[in-house]
Design a protein around this motif. Sequence first.
Motif, PDB file in Angstrom:
ATOM      1  N   GLY A 101       0.933  -1.186   0.033  1.00  0.00           N
ATOM      2  CA  GLY A 101       0.064   0.054  -0.090  1.00  0.00           C
ATOM      3  C   GLY A 101       0.890   1.387  -0.107  1.00  0.00           C
ATOM      4  N   LEU A 102       0.225   2.414   0.283  1.00  0.00           N
ATOM      5  CA  LEU A 102       1.024   3.668   0.433  1.00  0.00           C
ATOM      6  C   LEU A 102       1.128   4.256   1.801  1.00  0.00           C
ATOM      7  N   PRO A 103       1.977   4.979   2.085  1.00  0.00           N
ATOM      8  CA  PRO A 103       2.185   5.773   3.222  1.00  0.00           C
ATOM      9  C   PRO A 103       0.913   6.748   3.322  1.00  0.00           C
ATOM     10  N   LEU A 104       0.342   6.903   4.457  1.00  0.00           N
ATOM     11  CA  LEU A 104      -0.617   7.742   4.721  1.00  0.00           C
ATOM     12  C   LEU A 104      -0.655   9.195   3.864  1.00  0.00           C
ATOM     13  N   ASP A 105       0.475   9.889   4.002  1.00  0.00           N
ATOM     14  CA  ASP A 105       0.498  11.285   3.149  1.00  0.00           C
ATOM     15  C   ASP A 105       0.399  10.889   1.790  1.00  0.00           C
ATOM     16  N   GLN A 106       1.201  10.092   1.190  1.00  0.00           N
ATOM     17  CA  GLN A 106       1.167   9.669  -0.051  1.00  0.00           C
ATOM     18  C   GLN A 106      -0.367   9.300  -0.675  1.00  0.00           C
ATOM     19  N   TRP A 107      -1.198   8.611   0.309  1.00  0.00           N
ATOM     20  CA  TRP A 107      -2.419   8.260  -0.192  1.00  0.00           C
ATOM     21  C   TRP A 107      -3.333   9.615  -0.316  1.00  0.00           C
ATOM     22  N   MET A 108      -3.050  10.272   0.716  1.00  0.00           N
ATOM     23  CA  MET A 108      -3.817  11.503   0.628  1.00  0.00           C
ATOM     24  C   MET A 108      -3.480  12.608  -0.827  1.00  0.00           C
ATOM     25  N   GLN A 109      -2.185  12.530  -1.019  1.00  0.00           N
ATOM     26  CA  GLN A 109      -2.032  13.072  -2.177  1.00  0.00           C
ATOM     27  C   GLN A 109      -2.447  12.440  -3.576  1.00  0.00           C
ATOM     28  N   ASP A 142       5.817   6.332  18.075  1.00  0.00           N
ATOM     29  CA  ASP A 142       6.312   7.012  16.601  1.00  0.00           C
ATOM     30  C   ASP A 142       5.143   7.200  15.644  1.00  0.00           C
ATOM     31  N   VAL A 143       4.035   7.413  16.131  1.00  0.00           N
ATOM     32  CA  VAL A 143       2.751   7.611  15.209  1.00  0.00           C
ATOM     33  C   VAL A 143       2.868   8.688  14.486  1.00  0.00           C
ATOM     34  N   LYS A 144       3.115   8.390  13.067  1.00  0.00           N
ATOM     35  CA  LYS A 144       3.096   9.535  11.976  1.00  0.00           C
ATOM     36  C   LYS A 144       2.596   8.960  10.712  1.00  0.00           C
ATOM     37  N   GLU A 145       2.662   9.556   9.660  1.00  0.00           N
ATOM     38  CA  GLU A 145       2.135   9.197   8.324  1.00  0.00           C
ATOM     39  C   GLU A 145       3.091   8.272   7.628  1.00  0.00           C
ATOM     40  N   ALA A 146       4.275   8.284   8.062  1.00  0.00           N
ATOM     41  CA  ALA A 146       5.222   7.375   7.386  1.00  0.00           C
ATOM     42  C   ALA A 146       4.980   5.815   8.063  1.00  0.00           C
ATOM     43  N   ASN A 147       4.439   5.929   9.145  1.00  0.00           N
ATOM     44  CA  ASN A 147       4.280   4.555   9.880  1.00  0.00           C
ATOM     45  C   ASN A 147       2.656   4.157   9.906  1.00  0.00           C
ATOM     46  N   ILE A 148       2.089   4.783   8.860  1.00  0.00           N
ATOM     47  CA  ILE A 148       0.615   4.247   8.810  1.00  0.00           C
ATOM     48  C   ILE A 148       0.502   3.885   7.112  1.00  0.00           C
ATOM     49  N   ILE A 149       0.266   2.904   6.877  1.00  0.00           N
ATOM     50  CA  ILE A 149       0.072   2.382   5.450  1.00  0.00           C
ATOM     51  C   ILE A 149      -1.267   1.974   5.444  1.00  0.00           C
ATOM     52  N   VAL A 150      -1.783   2.745   4.135  1.00  0.00           N
ATOM     53  CA  VAL A 150      -3.061   2.494   3.670  1.00  0.00           C
ATOM     54  C   VAL A 150      -2.920   1.166   2.932  1.00  0.00           C
ATOM     55  N   GLN A 360       7.201  13.085   2.066  1.00  0.00           N
ATOM     56  CA  GLN A 360       6.657  13.000   0.863  1.00  0.00           C
ATOM     57  C   GLN A 360       7.022  11.898  -0.151  1.00  0.00           C
ATOM     58  N   GLN A 361       7.806  10.967   0.349  1.00  0.00           N
ATOM     59  CA  GLN A 361       8.329   9.898  -0.620  1.00  0.00           C
ATOM     60  C   GLN A 361       7.144   8.950  -0.938  1.00  0.00           C
ATOM     61  N   ALA A 362       6.913   8.300  -2.037  1.00  0.00           N
ATOM     62  CA  ALA A 362       6.013   7.766  -2.392  1.00  0.00           C
ATOM     63  C   ALA A 362       6.317   6.221  -2.636  1.00  0.00           C
ATOM     64  N   SER A 363       6.004   5.246  -1.845  1.00  0.00           N
ATOM     65  CA  SER A 363       6.076   3.669  -2.598  1.00  0.00           C
ATOM     66  C   SER A 363       5.392   2.803  -1.633  1.00  0.00           C
TER      67      SER A 363
END
Length: 565
Positions: A101-109, A142-150, A360-363
């Motif tokens: 899946g995508l990290p949460l911030d990239q999913w938002m984008q 360490d809750v943050k967007e990079a540690n939440i995968i959609v 901002q990294q997407a993968s």
Amino acid sequence: MLDGSSGQGAPAWPGLAPGTVVAGFTIEGLLASGSFGTVYRARRDGRPFAIKLVSLAPRGNREVDALRRMRHPNVVGFHGYGLWPEEQPHSLVLALELVEGLPLDQWMQEVNPTALDLVGRVLLPLALTLADVHALGVVHRDVKEANIIVRQSDGLPVLVDFGAASLEGAPRLTQWMPPGTPEYRSPETLRFARQWEGEPYQVGPAEDLWALGVVTYILLTRMLPFGDRHDPGMVRAILEKTPREPDELNPRVPPALSELCMRMLEKDPEDRYADARALAEALSTAWSEADRSWRVPLFPEVRREETPPLPPPPAAPALPERQAPRRWRMARLILGAAILGGVLIPSVQRSESPLPSQTQQASARQELAPPEVTGDVGHGAGPQTSPSPVPVASATPTQEPEMIKPQKVRSLAATTLLTSAVCVGAGCASTPKPEPLPPSPCPPGSTEGLKRLGMETGDFLRINVLPNNFRQLTIVVSEGDVTVEVMEGWKKMPLYAHLYGELIFKKNHVYGHFTRVQLENGEIVPVCMELTTPQGIGAAKEPGSTSKKTILKNYLYVSATSRFD
């Protein structure tokens, strides 16, 4: 300054080339590397895994023990661990679910959801997940967007990377500051650091809730609320500054959601939500009272991909009105009549600090915090002893892969979701083992019914036993017929649908068999689902239970099954 390996230096594994075999897993490629370990995509017996290599140090043992406490659809799955290499091992090898899946911030984008979608699909599930994680004595830290995968397969947010987690009852590994990412640290953590007098910081669930508030602010505005670590005023801003409200920076943010986010970022913990369950209730209420402004994509400059809409709250089943929760009644009255449509709103003004580039990294990957972001900070804090993780019992080799078993190396302790889950820690030493029930068949038509609802064997659903309130820490239940409501929608299973079944009392545990679900149109569909907790099938009785009235911790699920065991 100490790192995540408790004073032994950041773990540095040479790049393992594709084709390398580690504890029986064949490496396919690097996923992520950080201060607490390195994660590779791997395969065993045709199945994909993420394997994480961490140092043989107390921090690695802590991560294993934290992961073993949890069996949760919104937490990265843990399949076992071993030591590596065979001769003179220096690393723990953790076998994890590969979260595609995508990290949460990239999913938002990419998706650019509406506020309604963001709350229903992401924020509310995350709040409920943290409530369950905290109830098991674990704080992520360490809750943050990079540690939440959609997760791509079902669209659910999955919390990953427990390398910084704290565990109730475990010995401390640092004496000053706990692990964490600077931009997401709470005011009380920073105040403690300024006033430190030698006592260790007592981290708690409030740290995760503050960090989720920062995440929410970022998702709504695409800006950090207090600047980044390169700004010399960031710490002072966290301690003293009130950030601009999200709906001021982004007029597409509904005022009620903006207000909720700002409460999550109050300086005084007493002014925030008391716990994750209180936050979930606030999110649920705001979601149920949403107007048409909640159905506008949050940002105009990103083309929104097509996503299936959230299911509308169901019509009330034929139950007394006193049993229908307030959220349900409100949702039927307001969301049921909500109007889809777009509203032209000016572009967002970007006047605050931008996000750090790493977010901002997407993968499609399982994320680890980079070394410069997450680490333990301590004055004179040295390595401390911690018990080695105990191998998980009742391995099921036919269902999970095993590590290669060298004579001097512990093998992968294979576990199966919802079977023989083991609780680790002092609080679990006296927990009675569940008494097995004789197998019994599912009702006719249940296989087709589950398929119709998009359910597969092992799928979880959070439930509330009626007429109890889902916010209660414990509930009292009686043996026999029972009705529960579904607290999270899943594919074609409606939110707040009613499941009907029976509770079966044994000496130390309560089991539940559910055979019917009532849909929003009143139709009854046969299903086969059983009562489940993060520890396994059934629920352990709490002290004070009697043969007729049993007390249960109110963290209950049902899982789809092919037969009742």
